[in-house]
Design a protein around this motif. Structure first.
Motif, PDB file in Angstrom:
ATOM      1  N   ARG A  42      40.184  70.489  68.258  1.00 45.98           N
ATOM      2  CA  ARG A  42      39.351  69.629  69.090  1.00 45.98           C
ATOM      3  C   ARG A  42      38.114  70.376  69.613  1.00 45.98           C
TER       4      ARG A  42
ATOM      5  N   THR B 207      36.668  63.011  67.274  1.00 41.94           N
ATOM      6  CA  THR B 207      37.988  63.119  66.639  1.00 41.94           C
ATOM      7  C   THR B 207      38.363  64.584  66.452  1.00 41.94           C
ATOM      8  N   SER B 208      39.643  64.802  66.206  1.00 43.52           N
ATOM      9  CA  SER B 208      40.103  66.179  65.948  1.00 43.52           C
ATOM     10  C   SER B 208      41.228  66.153  64.927  1.00 43.52           C
TER      11      SER B 208
ATOM     12  N   ALA C 295      34.485  69.851  72.044  1.00 40.15           N
ATOM     13  CA  ALA C 295      34.097  69.044  73.204  1.00 40.15           C
ATOM     14  C   ALA C 295      33.286  67.808  72.827  1.00 40.15           C
TER      15      ALA C 295
ATOM     16  N   ASN D  41      32.912  66.370  69.757  1.00 39.42           N
ATOM     17  CA  ASN D  41      33.373  65.526  68.652  1.00 39.42           C
ATOM     18  C   ASN D  41      34.359  64.471  69.137  1.00 39.42           C
TER      19      ASN D  41
ATOM     20  N   THR E 257      46.726  70.000  72.590  1.00 38.91           N
ATOM     21  CA  THR E 257      45.328  70.259  72.197  1.00 38.91           C
ATOM     22  C   THR E 257      45.210  71.583  71.457  1.00 38.91           C
TER      23      THR E 257
ATOM     24  N   ARG F 148      34.833  74.691  72.245  1.00 34.02           N
ATOM     25  CA  ARG F 148      36.006  74.806  71.358  1.00 34.02           C
ATOM     26  C   ARG F 148      37.274  74.599  72.196  1.00 34.02           C
ATOM     27  N   LEU F 149      37.588  73.351  72.424  1.00 32.39           N
ATOM     28  CA  LEU F 149      38.680  73.027  73.351  1.00 32.39           C
ATOM     29  C   LEU F 149      40.050  73.414  72.782  1.00 32.39           C
TER      30      LEU F 149
ATOM     31  N   ARG G 198      40.814  75.931  70.754  1.00 33.21           N
ATOM     32  CA  ARG G 198      41.001  77.378  70.867  1.00 33.21           C
ATOM     33  C   ARG G 198      41.184  77.791  72.335  1.00 33.21           C
TER      34      ARG G 198
ATOM     35  N   THR H 202      45.322  71.522  67.778  1.00 31.45           N
ATOM     36  CA  THR H 202      44.271  70.771  67.076  1.00 31.45           C
ATOM     37  C   THR H 202      42.989  71.603  67.048  1.00 31.45           C
TER      38      THR H 202
END
Lengths: 440, 308
Positions: B48, B54-55, B50, B52, B43, B275-276, B278, B46
């Motif tokens: 990614r 898609t990433s 929370a 959204n 993760t 902001r998963l 990061r 990416t």
């Protein structure tokens, strides 16, 4: 060797889909049209409010009598906690069927396509126009995207100033005449009301609602000529003079200035209802009236409290009252059609009791019918709230509004608690907010 | 054609049973530790978010961002500082004082008093961190007990020592809460280590005329080395993972910046701001810090050279 290869292959088969899920979440398929006989379970998440809970538990029970196939599981949490729970649940693909949050926290869900537009038929409306016609003009703009409406307001709230008259008189002030009209008055009046033991505040005049900077403090900046975001949406924290003046005011208010209040003391609105001679004024909405009645009926009936308008600076360039915010009921887009229809039907049923919500909970569901009703007009100090509503505007909502609010909180804490120079705090705030805005 | 004859030694049989018994544990760790770590690593590569669905793959961008940008005003560098200051300010005094208390309790002649004190020291450890932080929030209030005692000790009246206001005092406050909560746990671990030292060694030292001070430095401390290493590593890891105290304090009005430890920054970046990717990068960096520091402690202390 064969065993080893077999084990590795098995691991690979298991691992690939597991990690693949980490990057992309699969949207469940919607089922066919709603069927009334099909069992439906609604997970309903909302914030705690004892007065509202009593009403809504009754509405849900009544709804279930006419919809025996529907099960409603209600989860109640503090409003602060609910924001995090809902975001985390949606991130995990396990969001509730229906929920409510403040618009600045809900808007990112609309932007990300995680909530469904109203099922007009299930909610008892012909179309989007019929929904908008039922509410005050512009109220549903924040939840309207491409002509579809994504939420129905549980409440529209603005904050004015609640005053405990007894505390005023105890300090030798006449509450009817001496209540603060300007933010400068607020400092002077608070100086007279405050009681200290050394540096320690035993009684405060007024204290801010720390943490709700977009609702309660942003209008102060706007009165001074500043803005949160420029009109073209490209610049954050606009108007250096206004922001520095605001931060200087907050520094002067805090423990390192006049020592009139601080974020580390118990929230003023929580103390107000107790009438314990420890707070004279607080910022809150009409719902506080129902809470005073529930928590302290003697105080409510004594008439020793009043509500006055949101102040403005003496040299204000613009007259702006506290922002209003809406809590909207929304429905999860991942729920199947039948569940979505049942949820909108339940929401519509609950919201059809606008007058009861107003009388028992003190929350305003801004339908044209309710706002023109005698019930609203006869609510104590309804005129004050209405005039402040006209002076205010909706709170800033955007994909990163909560992040920007956290930054304002940090700037205020820096000047109030850590003695940072307001100009330096402003520069830091502007740089950080700009970084967030640029990332959008 | 040669027939293969399978032979099983007792050791192999035991090893198979051993493997069988450890499988549930391995599965548990695989699901709840290894999988999240590996998933967090993927993760972190990416962007990614929370909400959204898609990433996109961004490689090491999140890591570069953390060391070059301000993370919207709450920089990773500040979190590193806050975490290291908290860890050094808490785990060193905690290990030293836990050891001294354990030695003191072992020397008490009255078993009842020793047991009572053990219980008293350990009790805060069973409280949830949130409850502990809430209790201390009340104590640190300007009108609370801690401020009153501070006034008494400093011979002042009505002074607000700003336990939750002043940046340095705020850091000290979080250290005090953590120290209070976990000291008893480590005292018990030290007592277990002390009890394992054979009494005959002390008897021999006494016969040889060794003083208590000399015995502590020459016998107790060297023989307690494995326990001391274990305790110091556990205490350090606990401190690096600190979260609840800082979170509760900031929820109740304290400033975030001075106590924005890495775990709290992960929480705000990932859960509050969504902001998963990061936040996962921060988690992986924290994991590596913990791994390196643990390895260093093991290497420096060389625990296997202790024999009774």
């Amino acid at each position: 060797m064969k065993k080893l290869i077999a084990v590795l292959l098995a691991l690979l088969i298991v691992a690939v889909p597991m990690f693949a899920q980490g990057a992309e979440e699969k949207k469940p398929e919607a089922t066919s049209a709603a069927s009334e006989s099909k069992p439906v379970t609604i997970e309903f998440w909302t914030h705690e409010d004892a007065n509202r809970q009593a009403l809504e538990d009754r509405y849900i029970a009544e709804f279930k009598e006419t919809h025996p196939n529907v099960t409603v599981n209600v989860t109640r949490q503090s409003s602060e906690k609910l924001i995090e729970l809902i975001q985390t649940a949606f991130a995990a693909g396990q969001g509730p069927t229906m929920f409510n949050l403040s618009i600045e926290d809900e808007y990112p869900l609309i932007a990300a396509g995680r909530v469904a537009p109203i099922d007009y038929e299930a909610a008892g409306y012909k179309d989007a126009k019929a929904v908008k016609d039922a509410y005050l003009a512009g109220i549903l703009d924040a939840v309207t995207v491409d002509g579809d409406v994504y939420g129905l307001p549980l409440e529209l709230t603005n904050w004015s100033i609640f005053i405990n008259k007894k505390v005023f008189r105890d300090a030798g002030l006449d509450p009817e005449k001496d209540y603060p009209k300007t933010w400068e008055d607020m400092v002077e009046v608070s100086k007279k009301l405050v009681i200290r033991e050394g540096d320690i505040l035993v009684r405060r005049g007024y204290d801010f609602r720390y943490g709700y900077y977009l609702v309660n403090n942003m209008p102060m900046v706007e009165q001074l000529g500043g803005k949160l975001i420029s009109d073209d949406g490209k610049e954050a924290i606009v108007g250096e003079d206004a922001w520095v003046k605001f931060l200087t005011y907050m520094q002067n208010w805090g423990p390192n200035g006049e020592n009139l209040g601080s974020p580390t003391y118990t929230a003023a609105r929580k103390l107000f209802n107790k009438d314990n001679n420890d707070i004279a004024m607080c910022s809150t909405g009409m719902y506080q009236e129902a809470r005073i009645l529930k928590d302290n009926p003697d105080f409510y009936n004594s008439g020793e409290w009043m509500v006055v308008p949101y102040p403005k600076f003496k040299n204000a360039v613009k007259d702006v009252a506290g922002c209003y915010y809406g809590h909207f009921y929304m429905v999860n887009a991942d729920a199947d059609e039948a569940t979505q229809a049942a949820a909108w039907s339940l929401i519509s049923y609950m919201l059809s009791h606008g007058e009861e919500y107003l009388k028992n909970v003190g929350i305003i569901q801004p339908t044209t019918a309710l706002m023109n009703s005698d019930t609203y007009k006869n609510m104590p100090y309804a005129d004050v709230f209405t005039k402040d509503l006209e002076r205010g505007h909706i709170v800033y909502y955007g994909a990163n509004s909560s992040e920007i609010q956290d930054l304002i909180k940090t700037a205020v804490e820096a000047v109030m608690l850590q003695g940072v120079d307001p100009k330096q705090a402003y520069l830091q705030l502007k740089a950080s907010a700009q970084e967030i805005l640029d990332e959008q | 054609m040669k027939n293969k004859i399978k032979t099983y030694s007792i050791e192999r049989k035991q090893a198979r049973w051993g493997l069988l018994f450890t499988i549930p544990c391995l599965l548990f760790f695989a699901v709840f530790s290894f999988y999240p770590i590996i998933n967090a690593f993927f993760t972190s590569l990416t962007n990614r978010q929370a909400l959204n669905r898609t990433s996109e793959w961004v490689g090491l961008d999140n890591y570069v961002y953390l060391f070059t940008k301000s993370n919207g005003g709450f920089s990773f560098g500040n979190s590193l500082r806050a975490t290291l200051e908290f860890t050094l300010g808490t785990f060193i005094p905690m290990v030293v004082i836990a050891l001294l208390l354990a030695v003191f309790l072992m020397q008490l002649r009255s078993t009842k008093t020793a047991k009572f004190l053990e219980l008293a020291y350990y009790t805060p450890a069973v409280l949830s961190s949130v409850v502990a932080a809430t209790i201390w929030m009340i104590l640190f209030d300007p009108r609370g007990l801690v401020n009153q005692i501070s006034n008494l000790l400093m011979n002042t009246t009505g002074r607000d020592f700003g336990w939750l206001v002043n940046s340095n005092m705020l850091q000290v406050s979080t250290m005090i809460v953590y120290f209070w909560k976990y000291i008893g746990y480590f005292v018990i671990l030290f007592i277990t280590g002390l009890a394992a030292i054979p009494p005959g060694i002390y008897e021999a030292a006494t016969v040889d005329g060794s003083s208590r001070w000399h015995t502590f430095w020459r016998i107790t401390l060297p023989l307690l080395k494995p326990t001391a290493v274990l305790v110091s590593i556990m205490a350090m890891l606990q401190c690096l993972k600190t979260f609840s105290t800082q979170y509760m304090f900031t929820q109740n009005g304290a400033a975030r910046q001075p106590i924005d430890v890495i775990t709290m920054n992960i929480y705000y970046t990932g859960i509050r701001n969504g902001r998963l990717g990061r936040a996962s990068a921060m988690s992986i960096i924290l994991f590596l810090i913990m791994l390196v520091l643990t390895y260093l402690q093991f290497s420096v202390s060389k625990t296997d050279d202790v024999e009774y």
